[in-house]
Scaffold this motif. Structure first.
Motif, mmCIF file in Angstrom:
data_model
loop_
_atom_site.group_PDB
_atom_site.id
_atom_site.type_symbol
_atom_site.label_atom_id
_atom_site.label_comp_id
_atom_site.label_asym_id
_atom_site.label_seq_id
_atom_site.Cartn_x
_atom_site.Cartn_y
_atom_site.Cartn_z
ATOM 1 N N ILE A 25 0.841 -1.196 0.000
ATOM 2 C CA ILE A 25 0.000 0.000 0.000
ATOM 3 C C ILE A 25 0.874 1.244 0.000
ATOM 4 O O ILE A 25 2.065 1.199 0.340
ATOM 5 N N GLU A 26 0.269 2.372 -0.383
ATOM 6 C CA GLU A 26 0.850 3.702 -0.183
ATOM 7 C C GLU A 26 -0.263 4.586 0.353
ATOM 8 O O GLU A 26 -1.411 4.461 -0.093
ATOM 9 N N ALA A 27 0.040 5.455 1.310
ATOM 10 C CA ALA A 27 -1.023 6.230 1.957
ATOM 11 C C ALA A 27 -0.526 7.602 2.384
ATOM 12 O O ALA A 27 0.674 7.833 2.547
ATOM 13 N N TRP A 28 -1.515 8.495 2.570
ATOM 14 C CA TRP A 28 -1.272 9.831 3.107
ATOM 15 C C TRP A 28 -2.328 10.091 4.181
ATOM 16 O O TRP A 28 -3.520 9.888 3.959
ATOM 17 N N PHE A 29 -1.886 10.525 5.371
ATOM 18 C CA PHE A 29 -2.814 10.789 6.464
ATOM 19 C C PHE A 29 -2.452 12.089 7.172
ATOM 20 O O PHE A 29 -1.277 12.483 7.229
ATOM 21 N N HIS A 30 -3.479 12.733 7.721
ATOM 22 C CA HIS A 30 -3.311 13.850 8.647
ATOM 23 C C HIS A 30 -3.859 13.415 10.006
ATOM 24 O O HIS A 30 -4.775 12.605 10.078
ATOM 25 N N GLY A 31 -3.323 13.988 11.061
ATOM 26 C CA GLY A 31 -3.871 13.709 12.392
ATOM 27 C C GLY A 31 -3.780 12.232 12.739
ATOM 28 O O GLY A 31 -2.819 11.550 12.413
ATOM 29 N N ARG A 32 -4.842 11.749 13.377
ATOM 30 C CA ARG A 32 -4.877 10.350 13.795
ATOM 31 C C ARG A 32 -5.255 9.474 12.606
ATOM 32 O O ARG A 32 -6.331 9.609 12.028
ATOM 33 N N ALA A 33 -4.387 8.569 12.239
ATOM 34 C CA ALA A 33 -4.622 7.732 11.063
ATOM 35 C C ALA A 33 -5.412 6.473 11.419
ATOM 36 O O ALA A 33 -6.392 6.138 10.756
ATOM 37 N N TYR A 34 -4.992 5.772 12.470
ATOM 38 C CA TYR A 34 -5.700 4.560 12.851
ATOM 39 C C TYR A 34 -5.429 4.246 14.322
ATOM 40 O O TYR A 34 -4.392 4.601 14.887
ATOM 41 N N ALA A 35 -6.404 3.591 14.946
ATOM 42 C CA ALA A 35 -6.324 3.247 16.367
ATOM 43 C C ALA A 35 -5.447 2.008 16.569
ATOM 44 O O ALA A 35 -4.966 1.401 15.609
ATOM 45 N N MET A 36 -5.235 1.633 17.833
ATOM 46 C CA MET A 36 -4.414 0.464 18.146
ATOM 47 C C MET A 36 -4.982 -0.773 17.452
ATOM 48 O O MET A 36 -6.179 -1.054 17.503
#
Length: 275
Positions: A25-36
């Protein structure tokens, strides 16, 4: 004068087609991307931009552009941007069974910190961490997985296991690749032609010929390209005839191997021959 708020682009994730137990995969996120959460695979990645922050083994980790991430199977972790600008990364998910087949029963490699700048891992993961639009050939992916497994083992300090190898199998593989270098060679047919499983064969080939099966295949293709270019064949036709996916694919391998673009090489080599 009021300061303008920067425009944030939407978060996104791009997936490559999964191949034989490997997801990319390739991704771009701001802030909180994913939980535990946790995977039953290795998650190995590279931060491309920004600061990639995550909780891992009771500590906060921060990965900067160029760093390699190695998350062990079944280890909980989360993910968030370390700065307001967000972060971009690529990740591959590899089943532990694949590494176990490569390492032949040795302990699975474990890196405590989750982030490393070790150049051995950076080099070994480069092929698998290409952009998700790039399609890996079967031999290319197999070679890359072996590279990553051995690099991980070396960095983690897993003791090496020596074996003599099978020269006849390696020679059969070399002969088969020589004849079929202008097309995609599958792992199944190479196993059938040599009588060895792919991981043992990879070890045999490196032992007796000093390189991997896919690199050997690529070099034979590049030999053909150079012959065709000197004969006046166009770059696009030479790339297709030699077995490369397209001209850019050929150019990338050519430049990495010879340190010159095909066009520049032709100017130099053609001038030498004419002189």
């Amino acid at each position: 004068m009021s300061r303008q708020t920067p425009v944030l682009h939407p978060d996104w994730v791009k997936h490559a087609e999964p191949i034989e137990g490997v997801e990319r995969i390739e991704a771009w996120f701001h802030g909180r991307a994913y939980a535990m959460h946790r995977h039953d695979t290795y998650a190995i990645g590279r931060t491309l931009a920004g600061v990639q922050s995550f909780s891992y083994r009771r500590s906060q980790r921060n990965s900067l552009p160029g760093n390699t991430l190695v998350l062990h199977p079944d280890e909980p972790h989360d993910g968030q941007a370390g700065t307001a600008e967000g972060f971009q990364y690529r990740m591959i998910y590899i089943e532990p069974a694949i590494f176990q087949e490569v390492l032949g029963g040795r302990a699975l490699p474990f890196l405590e910190g989750g982030v490393t700048t070790d150049p051995r891992l950076a080099a070994a993961t480069a092929t698998l961490l290409q952009h998700v639009g790039y399609t890996l050939e079967p031999l290319e992916q197999s070679d890359a997985l072996a590279d990553v497994a051995h690099a991980l083992a070396a960095v983690a300090g897993v003791p090496a296991r020596r074996s003599k190898g099978d020269f006849l199998a390696a020679r059969r593989a070399r002969d088969y690749l020589q004849v079929n270098c202008a097309r995609i060679v599958t792992l199944d047919e190479l196993e059938a032609a040599t009588g060895r499983d792919r991981w043992s064969l990879s070890h045999d080939f490196r032992t007796f010929y000093g390189t991997s099966p896919y690199r050997y295949l690529t070099m034979r293709r590049l030999d053909a390209v150079r012959r065709m270019l000197l004969a006046g064949t166009s770059l696009a036709h030479a790339a297709a005839s030699a077995g490369f996916a397209d001209q850019s694919h050929m150019t990338r391998h050519f430049s990495k191997t010879f340190g010159l673009t095909p066009g520049h090489w032709l100017q130099v080599a053609g001038g030498i021959q004419r002189g």
